[in-house]
Design an enzyme around this catalytic site. Sequence first.
Site, mmCIF file in Angstrom:
data_model
loop_
_atom_site.group_PDB
_atom_site.id
_atom_site.type_symbol
_atom_site.label_atom_id
_atom_site.label_comp_id
_atom_site.label_asym_id
_atom_site.label_seq_id
_atom_site.Cartn_x
_atom_site.Cartn_y
_atom_site.Cartn_z
ATOM 1 N N ASP A 246 -7.088 4.315 -4.435
ATOM 2 C CA ASP A 246 -7.737 4.178 -3.132
ATOM 3 C C ASP A 246 -8.358 5.565 -2.863
ATOM 4 O O ASP A 246 -8.598 6.319 -3.823
ATOM 5 C CB ASP A 246 -6.717 3.772 -2.048
ATOM 6 C CG ASP A 246 -7.384 3.296 -0.749
ATOM 7 O OD1 ASP A 246 -7.791 2.134 -0.670
ATOM 8 O OD2 ASP A 246 -7.521 4.100 0.202
ATOM 9 N N LYS B 63 0.861 -1.196 0.000
ATOM 10 C CA LYS B 63 0.000 0.000 0.000
ATOM 11 C C LYS B 63 0.881 1.224 0.000
ATOM 12 O O LYS B 63 2.024 1.174 0.462
ATOM 13 C CB LYS B 63 -0.867 0.028 1.259
ATOM 14 C CG LYS B 63 -2.099 0.899 1.132
ATOM 15 C CD LYS B 63 -3.225 0.136 0.461
ATOM 16 C CE LYS B 63 -4.419 0.986 0.163
ATOM 17 N NZ LYS B 63 -5.567 0.165 -0.243
HETATM 18 P P1 NDP Z 1 -12.962 7.787 -2.756
HETATM 19 O O1 NDP Z 1 -11.912 8.794 -2.561
HETATM 20 O O2 NDP Z 1 -13.537 7.573 -4.109
HETATM 21 O O3 NDP Z 1 -14.193 8.104 -1.788
HETATM 22 C C1 NDP Z 1 -14.011 8.192 -0.411
HETATM 23 C C2 NDP Z 1 -15.334 8.516 0.243
HETATM 24 O O4 NDP Z 1 -15.202 8.386 1.647
HETATM 25 C C3 NDP Z 1 -15.772 9.953 -0.011
HETATM 26 O O5 NDP Z 1 -17.164 10.033 0.024
HETATM 27 C C4 NDP Z 1 -15.143 10.683 1.175
HETATM 28 O O6 NDP Z 1 -15.780 11.902 1.519
HETATM 29 C C5 NDP Z 1 -15.338 9.648 2.289
HETATM 30 N N1 NDP Z 1 -14.273 9.809 3.287
HETATM 31 C C6 NDP Z 1 -12.941 9.720 3.088
HETATM 32 N N2 NDP Z 1 -12.264 9.952 4.213
HETATM 33 C C7 NDP Z 1 -13.198 10.198 5.146
HETATM 34 C C8 NDP Z 1 -13.136 10.506 6.514
HETATM 35 N N3 NDP Z 1 -11.955 10.628 7.154
HETATM 36 N N4 NDP Z 1 -14.304 10.682 7.183
HETATM 37 C C9 NDP Z 1 -15.495 10.575 6.551
HETATM 38 N N5 NDP Z 1 -15.608 10.285 5.243
HETATM 39 C C10 NDP Z 1 -14.479 10.099 4.568
HETATM 40 O O7 NDP Z 1 -12.383 6.425 -2.167
HETATM 41 P P2 NDP Z 1 -12.861 4.922 -2.428
HETATM 42 O O8 NDP Z 1 -14.319 4.864 -2.630
HETATM 43 O O9 NDP Z 1 -11.960 4.338 -3.432
HETATM 44 O O10 NDP Z 1 -12.487 4.248 -1.023
HETATM 45 C C11 NDP Z 1 -13.394 4.163 0.049
HETATM 46 C C12 NDP Z 1 -12.967 3.060 0.989
HETATM 47 O O11 NDP Z 1 -12.937 1.820 0.301
HETATM 48 C C13 NDP Z 1 -11.569 3.220 1.591
HETATM 49 O O12 NDP Z 1 -11.566 2.672 2.889
HETATM 50 C C14 NDP Z 1 -10.705 2.357 0.673
HETATM 51 O O13 NDP Z 1 -9.533 1.936 1.329
HETATM 52 C C15 NDP Z 1 -11.658 1.212 0.425
HETATM 53 N N6 NDP Z 1 -11.405 0.393 -0.755
HETATM 54 C C16 NDP Z 1 -11.284 0.951 -1.999
HETATM 55 C C17 NDP Z 1 -11.092 0.148 -3.098
HETATM 56 C C18 NDP Z 1 -11.044 0.702 -4.481
HETATM 57 O O14 NDP Z 1 -10.952 -0.093 -5.409
HETATM 58 N N7 NDP Z 1 -11.131 2.000 -4.687
HETATM 59 C C19 NDP Z 1 -10.951 -1.307 -2.966
HETATM 60 C C20 NDP Z 1 -11.177 -1.804 -1.620
HETATM 61 C C21 NDP Z 1 -11.369 -0.968 -0.576
HETATM 62 P P3 NDP Z 1 -15.094 13.308 1.127
HETATM 63 O O15 NDP Z 1 -15.251 13.427 -0.351
HETATM 64 O O16 NDP Z 1 -15.861 14.303 1.911
HETATM 65 O O17 NDP Z 1 -13.657 13.207 1.555
HETATM 66 O O1 2IT Z 2 -7.985 -1.564 -0.685
HETATM 67 C C1 2IT Z 2 -7.922 -2.045 -1.832
HETATM 68 O O2 2IT Z 2 -8.052 -3.263 -2.034
HETATM 69 C C2 2IT Z 2 -7.719 -1.136 -2.965
HETATM 70 N N1 2IT Z 2 -7.666 0.074 -2.763
HETATM 71 C C3 2IT Z 2 -7.554 -1.680 -4.351
HETATM 72 C C4 2IT Z 2 -6.142 -2.113 -4.580
HETATM 73 C C5 2IT Z 2 -5.818 -2.547 -5.987
HETATM 74 O O3 2IT Z 2 -4.628 -2.844 -6.194
HETATM 75 O O4 2IT Z 2 -6.678 -2.621 -6.838
#
Ligand code: NDP
Ligand code: 2IT
Length: 449
Positions: free
Chosen positions: A169, A129
Site C-alpha cells: 500500500d 490491513k
Molecule cells: P505509493 O506509496 O506508491 O504512492 C502514494 C502517492 O500518494 C505518492 O505520490 C505520495 O506522495 C502521495 N501521498 C501519500 N500520502 C499523501 C498525503 N498524505 N498527501 C498527499 N499525497 C500523499 O502508494 P500507492 O500508489 O500504492 O497508493 C495510493 C493510494 O491507492 C492509497 O490510498 C492506497 O491505499 C490505494 N490503493 C493502493 C493499492 C495498491 O495496490 N498499491 C490498491 C488499492 C488502493 P509522496 O511521495 O509525496 O508521499
Molecule cells: O487497498 C488495497 O486494496 C491494497 N492496498 C491492495 C491489497 C492487496 O492485498 O493486494
Amino acid sequence: MSISNSYLQGIYDSLAEKSTHEPEFLQAVYEVLESLCPVVEKRPDFVKAGIFSQIVEPERVLQFRISWVDDAGTVRVNRGYRVQFNSAIGPYKGGLRFHPSVNLSIIKFLGFEQIFKNALTGLPIGGGKGGSDFDPKGKSDGEIMRFCQAFMTELQRHIGADTDVPAGDIGVGAREIGYLFGQYKRIRNEFTGVLTGKKAGLGGSLARTEATGYGLCYFTKEMLAAEGEDFSGKRVVISGSGNVALYACQKAIRLGAKVVAMSDSGGYIVDENGIDFERMREMKEVRRARIQTYVDEVPTAQYVSGCRGIWSVPCDIALPCATQNELDLDGARMLVEHGCMAVAEGANMPSTPEAVSFFREKGILFGPAKAANAGGVATSALEMSQNSQRLSWSFEQVDGMLHDIMKEIYQNAAAAAKEYGQEGDLVTGANIAGFLKVAEAMLWQGVIF
Ligand code: NDP
Ligand code: 2IT
C-alpha cells in the site's frame, strides 16, 4: 446528518461512542451503513443474526513494537499494526501502509473498506490491513531492509498463506515486500504465498504492479460506456504519482486520453502536451525523485507547490490516486465548474463525504474506491492462486482476467443499485453487493442466537 434507518443509526451511535479517536474509521462505517438501509428492510434474517453490528467490529486487532537500528547506530522505535477485520469468505487480505500518518483509525478504516472490496472481486479473500508509522522518506536501502525485517519478526507469528496474506500500500512496494518475504522465510522456513506483490522471481504475479491503475481505468471505461462515452480524446487529471497513479496514467494514455496533471504530497505538475509516462515512471520508480524534477526535464511543464490545487486543472475525468480525504468539497466544486464529467477513485476514500454528495447532486459519474480500485487486490488473489498451484500465468492471461473482473464488478454494483432502488448510484450498489456476499457467509457459518 443521520442514517435514515434507526436500527443502523443505533449501531453507528454505539460504535461512535467507543471510537472517539477514530474519525476515518467512523467515516468509512457511516457511508456503508447509510448504503445498507434498504437491505435492513429486505433482510430481517441479517438483523436477527446481528450481522450489521458484528461486521463493524474487527475480529482481531494487533498492535506491536518495532525496534530497529538506523545507519547512525541509533535505536528507533515505531508502532506496527495488523487489523484482521473479517474472515467470512477467505483468509484476511489487504495491504501494509508505511507512512508517518498511520494510526489505528486509518488501519481500521482501510481494513473495513477492504472487506467489501475483496468480496466484490468475486474471489475468496477476507478483509484486513496493517502498517506502521515508519516514514520511508529519506531512509537508505539498508534502513528500509532492517525496518522490514524487524516488522516481519513480529508480524510472522500472526500471518500465513491460509490465514492472512498482506501486500503493499502507501510506502510499501515490491522492494519492501521482498525484504518482508525474506524475513518470513528465514524465520518460518517456508516458501509460501504469504505475501502478494512480490517480484516475479519470488513468485509474484505478472501484472500485479500495473493492476490497481489498469483496473481503475477498466472500471472507468465501463462507467463511461454506460453513458456512450470513452477515454478517447479526454483530459485526465491524476493525483499522486505512486504505484496506482503511474499505471492509471499509462492505461489512460493507452485508451486514448491525455493525462495533463499528476502530483505528490509536495505539489503538482501540469503538462499540456500530455504527461510523458515513461519519463515519469523512471523518475518515480527508479530514481525515487520528487515530482518537481519533471519540470527540470520537460521545460514546457509547470510545477505548482501544494497538492490540493490539482483539482483546479480543467479535465473531463479525475482519478484521485494518492490518499484519503484528498478531494474535498472545494476540490469537487472546482472539478465540476471546469466541466469534469467522471470521477473514479484509485486511492481508498479519497473523496470526503461532502465531495461525494456534491458529485451525486450534480450527476457526475462516480466510481467509488471499493469497486474502482479493487483490481489490485483481485490480482493479489490471482497471485495467491498461482502460488498454490506453483505455476505462473502470462501477463496477458492475468491482465485479461483483471479486465473481466473489473467489468463484472461494475455490472454487479450497477445491478445492486438498481435492485435496491438507487439506480445509477455506484456507491450504494458497491456497498450492498459487497456486503451481501460477506453477510450470507457469516450467516452460513453460524452466528450465535
Ligand atoms: P505509493 O506509496 O506508491 O504512492 C502514494 C502517492 O500518494 C505518492 O505520490 C505520495 O506522495 C502521495 N501521498 C501519500 N500520502 C499523501 C498525503 N498524505 N498527501 C498527499 N499525497 C500523499 O502508494 P500507492 O500508489 O500504492 O497508493 C495510493 C493510494 O491507492 C492509497 O490510498 C492506497 O491505499 C490505494 N490503493 C493502493 C493499492 C495498491 O495496490 N498499491 C490498491 C488499492 C488502493 P509522496 O511521495 O509525496 O508521499
Ligand atoms: O487497498 C488495497 O486494496 C491494497 N492496498 C491492495 C491489497 C492487496 O492485498 O493486494
